[in-house]
Design a protein around this motif. Structure first.
Motif, PDB file in Angstrom:
ATOM      1  N   ALA A 167     -30.413 -11.018  23.365  1.00  0.00           N
ATOM      2  CA  ALA A 167     -30.143  -9.590  23.587  1.00  0.00           C
ATOM      3  C   ALA A 167     -31.435  -8.843  23.899  1.00  0.00           C
ATOM      4  CB  ALA A 167     -29.476  -8.993  22.345  1.00  0.00           C
ATOM      5  N   GLY A 168     -32.483  -9.156  23.139  1.00  0.00           N
ATOM      6  CA  GLY A 168     -33.771  -8.491  23.368  1.00  0.00           C
ATOM      7  C   GLY A 168     -34.331  -8.825  24.744  1.00  0.00           C
ATOM      8  N   ARG A 169     -34.179 -10.096  25.156  1.00  0.00           N
ATOM      9  CA  ARG A 169     -34.726 -10.515  26.459  1.00  0.00           C
ATOM     10  C   ARG A 169     -33.922  -9.918  27.619  1.00  0.00           C
ATOM     11  NH1 ARG A 169     -38.899 -13.925  26.153  1.00  0.00           N
ATOM     12  NH2 ARG A 169     -39.183 -15.179  24.270  1.00  0.00           N
ATOM     13  N   VAL A 170     -32.624  -9.673  27.409  1.00  0.00           N
ATOM     14  CA  VAL A 170     -31.830  -9.019  28.468  1.00  0.00           C
ATOM     15  C   VAL A 170     -32.405  -7.628  28.773  1.00  0.00           C
ATOM     16  CG1 VAL A 170     -29.578  -7.924  28.927  1.00  0.00           C
ATOM     17  CG2 VAL A 170     -29.659 -10.290  28.121  1.00  0.00           C
ATOM     18  N   CYS A 171     -32.918  -6.939  27.739  1.00  0.00           N
ATOM     19  CA  CYS A 171     -33.439  -5.575  27.958  1.00  0.00           C
ATOM     20  C   CYS A 171     -34.511  -5.551  29.034  1.00  0.00           C
ATOM     21  CB  CYS A 171     -34.015  -5.009  26.661  1.00  0.00           C
ATOM     22  SG  CYS A 171     -32.781  -4.763  25.391  1.00  0.00           S
ATOM     23  N   TYR A 172     -35.337  -6.595  29.059  1.00  0.00           N
ATOM     24  CA  TYR A 172     -36.454  -6.600  30.024  1.00  0.00           C
ATOM     25  C   TYR A 172     -36.329  -7.764  31.014  1.00  0.00           C
ATOM     26  CZ  TYR A 172     -37.957  -3.723  26.152  1.00  0.00           C
ATOM     27  OH  TYR A 172     -37.990  -2.769  25.170  1.00  0.00           O
ATOM     28  N   MET A 173     -35.212  -8.482  30.958  1.00  0.00           N
ATOM     29  CA  MET A 173     -35.039  -9.714  31.743  1.00  0.00           C
ATOM     30  C   MET A 173     -36.320 -10.553  31.652  1.00  0.00           C
ATOM     31  SD  MET A 173     -32.001 -10.054  32.693  1.00  0.00           S
ATOM     32  CE  MET A 173     -31.805 -11.172  34.085  1.00  0.00           C
ATOM     33  N   SER A 174     -36.740 -10.790  30.413  1.00  0.00           N
ATOM     34  CA  SER A 174     -38.021 -11.461  30.174  1.00  0.00           C
ATOM     35  C   SER A 174     -37.817 -12.916  29.753  1.00  0.00           C
ATOM     36  CB  SER A 174     -38.803 -10.704  29.103  1.00  0.00           C
ATOM     37  OG  SER A 174     -38.063 -10.701  27.887  1.00  0.00           O
ATOM     38  N   PHE A 175     -36.814 -13.572  30.310  1.00  0.00           N
ATOM     39  CA  PHE A 175     -36.555 -14.973  29.954  1.00  0.00           C
ATOM     40  C   PHE A 175     -37.698 -15.841  30.487  1.00  0.00           C
ATOM     41  CE2 PHE A 175     -32.558 -12.839  29.730  1.00  0.00           C
ATOM     42  CZ  PHE A 175     -32.020 -13.336  28.542  1.00  0.00           C
ATOM     43  N   GLY A 176     -38.335 -16.587  29.588  1.00  0.00           N
ATOM     44  CA  GLY A 176     -39.417 -17.477  30.013  1.00  0.00           C
ATOM     45  C   GLY A 176     -40.764 -16.797  30.062  1.00  0.00           C
ATOM     46  N   LYS A 177     -40.807 -15.507  29.778  1.00  0.00           N
ATOM     47  CA  LYS A 177     -42.094 -14.800  29.814  1.00  0.00           C
ATOM     48  C   LYS A 177     -42.468 -14.351  28.395  1.00  0.00           C
ATOM     49  CE  LYS A 177     -40.775 -12.614  34.110  1.00  0.00           C
ATOM     50  NZ  LYS A 177     -40.070 -11.384  34.372  1.00  0.00           N
ATOM     51  N   GLY A 178     -43.770 -14.142  28.181  1.00  0.00           N
ATOM     52  CA  GLY A 178     -44.237 -13.546  26.923  1.00  0.00           C
ATOM     53  C   GLY A 178     -44.164 -14.503  25.750  1.00  0.00           C
ATOM     54  N   ARG A 179     -43.709 -13.982  24.590  1.00  0.00           N
ATOM     55  CA  ARG A 179     -43.765 -14.748  23.345  1.00  0.00           C
ATOM     56  C   ARG A 179     -42.942 -16.027  23.431  1.00  0.00           C
ATOM     57  NH1 ARG A 179     -44.110  -9.726  22.952  1.00  0.00           N
ATOM     58  NH2 ARG A 179     -45.864  -8.852  21.815  1.00  0.00           N
ATOM     59  N   LYS A 180     -43.484 -17.095  22.823  1.00  0.00           N
ATOM     60  CA  LYS A 180     -42.899 -18.421  23.033  1.00  0.00           C
ATOM     61  C   LYS A 180     -41.836 -18.796  22.000  1.00  0.00           C
ATOM     62  CE  LYS A 180     -45.166 -19.790  26.724  1.00  0.00           C
ATOM     63  NZ  LYS A 180     -45.209 -18.424  27.323  1.00  0.00           N
ATOM     64  N   THR A 181     -42.117 -18.551  20.743  1.00  0.00           N
ATOM     65  CA  THR A 181     -41.154 -19.021  19.743  1.00  0.00           C
ATOM     66  C   THR A 181     -40.189 -17.891  19.357  1.00  0.00           C
ATOM     67  OG1 THR A 181     -42.435 -18.392  17.809  1.00  0.00           O
ATOM     68  CG2 THR A 181     -42.939 -20.550  18.773  1.00  0.00           C
ATOM     69  N   ASN A 182     -39.025 -18.307  18.875  1.00  0.00           N
ATOM     70  CA  ASN A 182     -38.038 -17.324  18.411  1.00  0.00           C
ATOM     71  C   ASN A 182     -38.619 -16.503  17.263  1.00  0.00           C
ATOM     72  OD1 ASN A 182     -35.700 -16.916  16.165  1.00  0.00           O
ATOM     73  ND2 ASN A 182     -34.911 -16.508  18.216  1.00  0.00           N
ATOM     74  N   ARG A 183     -39.345 -17.166  16.351  1.00  0.00           N
ATOM     75  CA  ARG A 183     -39.908 -16.479  15.201  1.00  0.00           C
ATOM     76  C   ARG A 183     -40.878 -15.381  15.654  1.00  0.00           C
ATOM     77  NH1 ARG A 183     -40.104 -18.357   9.849  1.00  0.00           N
ATOM     78  NH2 ARG A 183     -38.304 -19.605  10.399  1.00  0.00           N
ATOM     79  N   GLU A 184     -41.730 -15.747  16.655  1.00  0.00           N
ATOM     80  CA  GLU A 184     -42.679 -14.743  17.191  1.00  0.00           C
ATOM     81  C   GLU A 184     -41.919 -13.587  17.843  1.00  0.00           C
ATOM     82  OE1 GLU A 184     -46.278 -17.839  18.403  1.00  0.00           O
ATOM     83  OE2 GLU A 184     -44.976 -17.012  19.956  1.00  0.00           O
ATOM     84  N   TYR A 185     -40.862 -13.962  18.571  1.00  0.00           N
ATOM     85  CA  TYR A 185     -40.102 -12.929  19.292  1.00  0.00           C
ATOM     86  C   TYR A 185     -39.468 -11.942  18.302  1.00  0.00           C
ATOM     87  CZ  TYR A 185     -37.402 -10.590  22.787  1.00  0.00           C
ATOM     88  OH  TYR A 185     -36.911  -9.605  23.605  1.00  0.00           O
ATOM     89  N   LEU A 186     -38.810 -12.486  17.279  1.00  0.00           N
ATOM     90  CA  LEU A 186     -38.122 -11.610  16.319  1.00  0.00           C
ATOM     91  C   LEU A 186     -39.122 -10.808  15.481  1.00  0.00           C
ATOM     92  CD1 LEU A 186     -35.174 -13.910  15.185  1.00  0.00           C
ATOM     93  CD2 LEU A 186     -35.137 -12.055  16.854  1.00  0.00           C
ATOM     94  N   ARG A 187     -40.270 -11.378  15.186  1.00  0.00           N
ATOM     95  CA  ARG A 187     -41.285 -10.624  14.437  1.00  0.00           C
ATOM     96  C   ARG A 187     -41.725  -9.399  15.257  1.00  0.00           C
ATOM     97  NH1 ARG A 187     -44.001 -10.933   9.429  1.00  0.00           N
ATOM     98  NH2 ARG A 187     -42.212 -12.259   9.020  1.00  0.00           N
ATOM     99  N   HIS A 188     -41.827  -9.586  16.569  1.00  0.00           N
ATOM    100  CA  HIS A 188     -42.202  -8.451  17.427  1.00  0.00           C
ATOM    101  C   HIS A 188     -41.098  -7.382  17.426  1.00  0.00           C
ATOM    102  CE1 HIS A 188     -44.085  -6.138  20.513  1.00  0.00           C
ATOM    103  NE2 HIS A 188     -42.996  -6.201  21.274  1.00  0.00           N
ATOM    104  N   ILE A 189     -39.839  -7.824  17.378  1.00  0.00           N
ATOM    105  CA  ILE A 189     -38.711  -6.863  17.296  1.00  0.00           C
ATOM    106  C   ILE A 189     -38.833  -6.033  16.008  1.00  0.00           C
ATOM    107  CG2 ILE A 189     -36.186  -6.715  16.919  1.00  0.00           C
ATOM    108  CD1 ILE A 189     -36.715  -7.391  19.785  1.00  0.00           C
ATOM    109  N   LEU A 190     -39.160  -6.704  14.891  1.00  0.00           N
ATOM    110  CA  LEU A 190     -39.316  -5.990  13.617  1.00  0.00           C
ATOM    111  C   LEU A 190     -40.516  -5.043  13.676  1.00  0.00           C
ATOM    112  CD1 LEU A 190     -38.681  -8.850  10.989  1.00  0.00           C
ATOM    113  CD2 LEU A 190     -37.039  -7.189  11.871  1.00  0.00           C
ATOM    114  N   GLU A 191     -41.630  -5.528  14.221  1.00  0.00           N
ATOM    115  CA  GLU A 191     -42.857  -4.697  14.292  1.00  0.00           C
ATOM    116  C   GLU A 191     -42.636  -3.444  15.137  1.00  0.00           C
ATOM    117  OE1 GLU A 191     -46.027  -8.402  14.013  1.00  0.00           O
ATOM    118  OE2 GLU A 191     -45.615  -7.454  15.956  1.00  0.00           O
TER     119      GLU A 191
END
Ligand SMILES: Cc1cc2nc3c(=O)[nH]c(=O)nc-3n(C[C@H](O)[C@H](O)[C@H](O)COP(=O)(O)OP(=O)(O)OC[C@H]3O[C@@H](n4cnc5c(N)ncnc54)[C@H](O)[C@@H]3O)c2cc1C
Length: 256
Positions: A48-72
Motif C-alpha cells: 500500500a505504501g509503495r503504491v502511493c509513490y509507485m516505488s516498487f524496487g526503489k529505495g528501502r530494501k527490507t520490509n522492516r526498513e520500509y515499515l520503520r520509515h512509515i512509523l517514523e
C-alpha cells in the motif's frame, strides 16, 4: 458462579496476500518486485505504501526498513490495511464498555444479555479486591445478591409475559428487563476486528499507566500477540513492568 481474574485473548483471524493478484498488478505495470516478509499484514502495508509513490524496487530494501520509515514519518493510513480478528473472554462488562469507545478501525460483536441466559454467568473480580479478604467478602456478597435478584426477576418476568406465544421472544423480553440488575463485573465475550493503526492507538492509550488495570492487561496481551504476528508493525513497543507488578507499553512512535 465462577470468579474470573484473568482475561483470555484468542487470535482467530489474520490476513494473507493473494500472490497471483499482486503479481498481475506488477506485470500490468511493467514492474518486478518481491518483499522479504512472509507476513500478510506486513506485505500488504508495504504494498500500500509503495503504491502511493509507485516505488516498487526503489529505495528501502527490507520490509522492516520500509515499515520503520512509515512509523517514523507517521504515514499512519498505510497501517489501516492490516487487520486481525480476536475473541476476548474472561472480561467484565465494564471492560467492554471502555473497549467499544474505540470507534475508528474497530468492529465488535458482543454476547447479548437479551438472548443469552445469565443465570450461569461468571464474574470478574478486580485484583485489588481479590487481594483483601474483607473487601473480597463485600464484593462476593454483592455479586451473589445481584445474581440471585436477576434469577428471581427472570422467573417473575416469564410469568409477566406468559401471554407471549413465542418462547424465544418470551425469554428475550424477560432477560432484557432482568439484566438491569446485573453488575459491571458480569463476565462477557466479545469478537473484535481491528486494523494495525487502530490497535496501535488502543495499545498506547490503554496500555498506559493511567488506564484501568483490566483494559491495560488486555492491551498488553494483544500487544504480545501482535509483536509475534507482525514485528515490523508492533516491534517498536517495549513492555515495561511497574513496581506494582502491572505492565505498560511504551514507544517513541506515538500517534502514527
Ligand atoms: C486513561 C483514560 C481515561 C478515560 N476516561 C474517560 C472518562 O472519564 N469518560 C469518558 O467518557 N471517556 C473516558 N475515556 C475514553 C476516551 O475519552 C475515549 O473515548 C477512548 O479512549 C477512545 O479514544 P478515541 O476516541 O481516541 O478512539 P477512536 O474512537 O478509536 O478514535 C481514534 C482517533 O480517531 C479520531 N477520531 C475518531 N472519531 C472522531 C471524530 N468524531 N471527530 C474527530 N476525530 C475523530 C481521533 O483522532 C481519535 O483519537 C478515557 C480513556 C482513557 C485512556
Amino acid at each position: 458462579m465462577k470468579i474470573v481474574r484473568e482475561p483470555r485473548v484468542y487470535l482467530v483471524g489474520r490476513q494473507h496476500t493473494d500472490a497471483d493478484g499482486l503479481e498481475r498488478f506488477l506485470t500490468d505495470h511493467g514492474l518486478s518486485w518481491t518483499t522479504d516478509t512472509e507476513v500478510g499484514a506486513e506485505t500488504l502495508c508495504e504494498t500500500a505504501g509503495r503504491v502511493c509513490y509507485m516505488s516498487f524496487g526503489k529505495g528501502r530494501k527490507t520490509n522492516r526498513e520500509y515499515l520503520r520509515h512509515i512509523l517514523e514519518s507517521a504515514h499512519g493510513s498505510v497501517l489501516e490495511h492490516a487487520t486481525w480478528n480476536f475473541i476476548i473472554t474472561g472480561v467484565s462488562r465494564s471492560f467492554t464498555h471502555e473497549l467499544v469507545r474505540h470507534r475508528a478501525g474497530f468492529g465488535y460483536s458482543q454476547l447479548s444479555q437479551r438472548y443469552v441466559d445469565e443465570s450461569t454467568a461468571d464474574f470478574v473480580e478486580p485484583d485489588a479486591i481479590a487481594a483483601d479478604p474483607e473487601l473480597h467478602a463485600i464484593w462476593e456478597e454483592s455479586i451473589r445478591q445481584s445474581h440471585a435478584a436477576y434469577c428471581r426477576l427472570v422467573e417473575g418476568l416469564a410469568r409477566h409475559y406468559a401471554a407471549e406465544p413465542d418462547p424465544t421472544q418470551r425469554r428475550k423480553l424477560a432477560r432484557q428487563a432482568a439484566r438491569s440488575v446485573l453488575p459491571n463485573a458480569t463476565e462477557t465475550k466479545i469478537f473484535v476486528t481491528a486494523n494495525a493503526r487502530a490497535l496501535r492507538h488502543f495499545v498506547e492509550s490503554r496500555g498506559h499507566e493511567f488506564a484501568d488495570i483490566e483494559i491495560r492487561r488486555v492491551a498488553i496481551a494483544l500487544l504480545r500477540i501482535l509483536q509475534r504476528e507482525a514485528p515490523g508493525l508492533f516491534g517498536d513497543y517495549t513492555i515495561v513492568a511497574l513496581p506494582d507488578g502491572t505492565e505498560v507499553a511504551r514507544t517513541e512512535y506515538r500517534k502514527v
